[in-house]
Scaffold this motif. Sequence first.
Motif, PDB file in Angstrom:
ATOM      1  N   VAL A  64      -2.430 -61.153 -25.606  1.00  0.00           N
ATOM      2  CA  VAL A  64      -3.717 -60.642 -25.096  1.00  0.00           C
ATOM      3  C   VAL A  64      -4.809 -61.708 -25.098  1.00  0.00           C
ATOM      4  O   VAL A  64      -5.921 -61.446 -24.622  1.00  0.00           O
ATOM      5  N   LYS A  65      -4.510 -62.891 -25.600  1.00  0.00           N
ATOM      6  CA  LYS A  65      -5.517 -63.958 -25.641  1.00  0.00           C
ATOM      7  C   LYS A  65      -6.025 -64.270 -24.238  1.00  0.00           C
ATOM      8  O   LYS A  65      -5.246 -64.402 -23.294  1.00  0.00           O
ATOM      9  N   GLY A  66      -7.336 -64.366 -24.127  1.00  0.00           N
ATOM     10  CA  GLY A  66      -7.954 -64.643 -22.834  1.00  0.00           C
ATOM     11  C   GLY A  66      -8.191 -63.398 -21.996  1.00  0.00           C
ATOM     12  O   GLY A  66      -8.884 -63.460 -20.975  1.00  0.00           O
ATOM     13  N   ARG A  67      -7.635 -62.272 -22.410  1.00  0.00           N
ATOM     14  CA  ARG A  67      -7.826 -61.017 -21.656  1.00  0.00           C
ATOM     15  C   ARG A  67      -8.599 -59.970 -22.457  1.00  0.00           C
ATOM     16  O   ARG A  67      -9.369 -59.202 -21.892  1.00  0.00           O
ATOM     17  N   PHE A  68      -8.369 -59.928 -23.762  1.00  0.00           N
ATOM     18  CA  PHE A  68      -9.015 -58.937 -24.631  1.00  0.00           C
ATOM     19  C   PHE A  68     -10.065 -59.614 -25.503  1.00  0.00           C
ATOM     20  O   PHE A  68      -9.893 -60.766 -25.914  1.00  0.00           O
ATOM     21  N   THR A  69     -11.109 -58.862 -25.824  1.00  0.00           N
ATOM     22  CA  THR A  69     -12.151 -59.361 -26.719  1.00  0.00           C
ATOM     23  C   THR A  69     -12.522 -58.272 -27.721  1.00  0.00           C
ATOM     24  O   THR A  69     -12.884 -57.156 -27.311  1.00  0.00           O
ATOM     25  N   ILE A  70     -12.452 -58.597 -28.994  1.00  0.00           N
ATOM     26  CA  ILE A  70     -12.879 -57.675 -30.041  1.00  0.00           C
ATOM     27  C   ILE A  70     -14.294 -58.048 -30.463  1.00  0.00           C
ATOM     28  O   ILE A  70     -14.635 -59.232 -30.549  1.00  0.00           O
ATOM     29  N   SER A  71     -15.113 -57.040 -30.694  1.00  0.00           N
ATOM     30  CA  SER A  71     -16.487 -57.283 -31.124  1.00  0.00           C
ATOM     31  C   SER A  71     -16.945 -56.107 -31.973  1.00  0.00           C
ATOM     32  O   SER A  71     -16.261 -55.085 -32.059  1.00  0.00           O
ATOM     33  N   ARG A  72     -18.094 -56.278 -32.591  1.00  0.00           N
ATOM     34  CA  ARG A  72     -18.618 -55.169 -33.397  1.00  0.00           C
ATOM     35  C   ARG A  72     -20.134 -55.110 -33.263  1.00  0.00           C
ATOM     36  O   ARG A  72     -20.792 -56.109 -32.995  1.00  0.00           O
ATOM     37  N   ASP A  73     -20.657 -53.906 -33.441  1.00  0.00           N
ATOM     38  CA  ASP A  73     -22.092 -53.674 -33.487  1.00  0.00           C
ATOM     39  C   ASP A  73     -22.358 -52.961 -34.801  1.00  0.00           C
ATOM     40  O   ASP A  73     -22.135 -51.749 -34.923  1.00  0.00           O
ATOM     41  N   SER A  74     -22.800 -53.726 -35.800  1.00  0.00           N
ATOM     42  CA  SER A  74     -22.991 -53.147 -37.134  1.00  0.00           C
ATOM     43  C   SER A  74     -24.074 -52.085 -37.147  1.00  0.00           C
ATOM     44  O   SER A  74     -24.002 -51.137 -37.926  1.00  0.00           O
ATOM     45  N   SER A  75     -25.059 -52.213 -36.269  1.00  0.00           N
ATOM     46  CA  SER A  75     -26.137 -51.216 -36.238  1.00  0.00           C
ATOM     47  C   SER A  75     -25.624 -49.859 -35.785  1.00  0.00           C
ATOM     48  O   SER A  75     -26.215 -48.825 -36.089  1.00  0.00           O
ATOM     49  N   LYS A  76     -24.497 -49.870 -35.047  1.00  0.00           N
ATOM     50  CA  LYS A  76     -23.894 -48.626 -34.565  1.00  0.00           C
ATOM     51  C   LYS A  76     -22.607 -48.283 -35.309  1.00  0.00           C
ATOM     52  O   LYS A  76     -21.940 -47.307 -34.966  1.00  0.00           O
ATOM     53  N   ASN A  77     -22.254 -49.103 -36.301  1.00  0.00           N
ATOM     54  CA  ASN A  77     -21.001 -48.889 -37.052  1.00  0.00           C
ATOM     55  C   ASN A  77     -19.812 -48.749 -36.100  1.00  0.00           C
ATOM     56  O   ASN A  77     -18.941 -47.886 -36.288  1.00  0.00           O
ATOM     57  N   THR A  78     -19.773 -49.594 -35.089  1.00  0.00           N
ATOM     58  CA  THR A  78     -18.768 -49.468 -34.044  1.00  0.00           C
ATOM     59  C   THR A  78     -18.106 -50.813 -33.768  1.00  0.00           C
ATOM     60  O   THR A  78     -18.781 -51.842 -33.722  1.00  0.00           O
ATOM     61  N   VAL A  79     -16.804 -50.753 -33.576  1.00  0.00           N
ATOM     62  CA  VAL A  79     -16.014 -51.914 -33.162  1.00  0.00           C
ATOM     63  C   VAL A  79     -15.486 -51.639 -31.766  1.00  0.00           C
ATOM     64  O   VAL A  79     -15.124 -50.498 -31.445  1.00  0.00           O
ATOM     65  N   TYR A  80     -15.447 -52.672 -30.952  1.00  0.00           N
ATOM     66  CA  TYR A  80     -15.025 -52.536 -29.560  1.00  0.00           C
ATOM     67  C   TYR A  80     -13.811 -53.412 -29.272  1.00  0.00           C
ATOM     68  O   TYR A  80     -13.589 -54.430 -29.910  1.00  0.00           O
ATOM     69  N   LEU A  81     -13.049 -52.988 -28.272  1.00  0.00           N
ATOM     70  CA  LEU A  81     -11.988 -53.830 -27.722  1.00  0.00           C
ATOM     71  C   LEU A  81     -12.136 -53.795 -26.206  1.00  0.00           C
ATOM     72  O   LEU A  81     -11.811 -52.796 -25.572  1.00  0.00           O
ATOM     73  N   GLN A  82     -12.671 -54.885 -25.667  1.00  0.00           N
ATOM     74  CA  GLN A  82     -12.789 -55.015 -24.221  1.00  0.00           C
ATOM     75  C   GLN A  82     -11.474 -55.558 -23.687  1.00  0.00           C
ATOM     76  O   GLN A  82     -11.036 -56.632 -24.101  1.00  0.00           O
ATOM     77  N   MET A  83     -10.871 -54.818 -22.772  1.00  0.00           N
ATOM     78  CA  MET A  83      -9.560 -55.194 -22.242  1.00  0.00           C
ATOM     79  C   MET A  83      -9.684 -55.437 -20.749  1.00  0.00           C
ATOM     80  O   MET A  83     -10.011 -54.514 -19.991  1.00  0.00           O
ATOM     81  N   ASN A  84      -9.449 -56.673 -20.348  1.00  0.00           N
ATOM     82  CA  ASN A  84      -9.514 -57.058 -18.937  1.00  0.00           C
ATOM     83  C   ASN A  84      -8.138 -57.487 -18.444  1.00  0.00           C
ATOM     84  O   ASN A  84      -7.239 -57.760 -19.237  1.00  0.00           O
ATOM     85  N   SER A  85      -7.992 -57.540 -17.138  1.00  0.00           N
ATOM     86  CA  SER A  85      -6.730 -57.970 -16.522  1.00  0.00           C
ATOM     87  C   SER A  85      -5.550 -57.235 -17.135  1.00  0.00           C
ATOM     88  O   SER A  85      -4.541 -57.849 -17.506  1.00  0.00           O
ATOM     89  N   LEU A  86      -5.674 -55.940 -17.219  1.00  0.00           N
ATOM     90  CA  LEU A  86      -4.650 -55.133 -17.870  1.00  0.00           C
ATOM     91  C   LEU A  86      -3.332 -55.180 -17.108  1.00  0.00           C
ATOM     92  O   LEU A  86      -3.307 -55.260 -15.866  1.00  0.00           O
ATOM     93  N   LYS A  87      -2.258 -55.120 -17.881  1.00  0.00           N
ATOM     94  CA  LYS A  87      -0.906 -55.171 -17.342  1.00  0.00           C
ATOM     95  C   LYS A  87      -0.159 -53.899 -17.750  1.00  0.00           C
ATOM     96  O   LYS A  87      -0.492 -53.292 -18.769  1.00  0.00           O
ATOM     97  N   PRO A  88       0.860 -53.520 -16.994  1.00  0.00           N
ATOM     98  CA  PRO A  88       1.638 -52.331 -17.386  1.00  0.00           C
ATOM     99  C   PRO A  88       2.182 -52.421 -18.813  1.00  0.00           C
ATOM    100  O   PRO A  88       2.269 -51.396 -19.504  1.00  0.00           O
ATOM    101  N   GLU A  89       2.494 -53.626 -19.261  1.00  0.00           N
ATOM    102  CA  GLU A  89       3.026 -53.773 -20.622  1.00  0.00           C
ATOM    103  C   GLU A  89       1.968 -53.570 -21.699  1.00  0.00           C
ATOM    104  O   GLU A  89       2.289 -53.558 -22.894  1.00  0.00           O
TER     105      GLU A  89
END
Length: 126
Positions: A64-89
């Motif tokens: 997933v390197k180069g396609r996915f990005t993990i991030s967090r917003d501590s003020s919202k107590n939330t972690v995100y996973l942005q997934m781009n260029s998704l593949k069937p696998e």
Amino acid sequence: QVELVESGGGLVQAGGSLKLSCGASGRTLSTHIMGWFRQAPGNEREFVACITRTPTMTTYVDSVKGRFTISRDSSKNTVYLQMNSLKPEDTAVYYCAARHLTTSGSYSSAETYSFWGQGTQVTVSS
């Protein structure tokens, strides 16, 4: 007790994007390393990404390197996973997980994470 709730999964065509969210209870993000795992039918649970507390570092599985990005917003107590260029696998149930900062062991090992969300389905059509 840490509670984690994922959202944002769905059906998307190959090449598309999705953003997963993981809401955590209390001040979980300040005391835990947060990770994303996924499990496809018939497969073992697989590490996808994690984000540490201080300093902030991110780790990804090679697929997933180069396609996915993990991030967090501590003020919202939330972690995100942005997934781009998704593949069937990439189709799987995606789980958010938390492990205390003092826990030893590999960040990619599911056994080192004590708390898990219920999972959200991501389906990528070809």
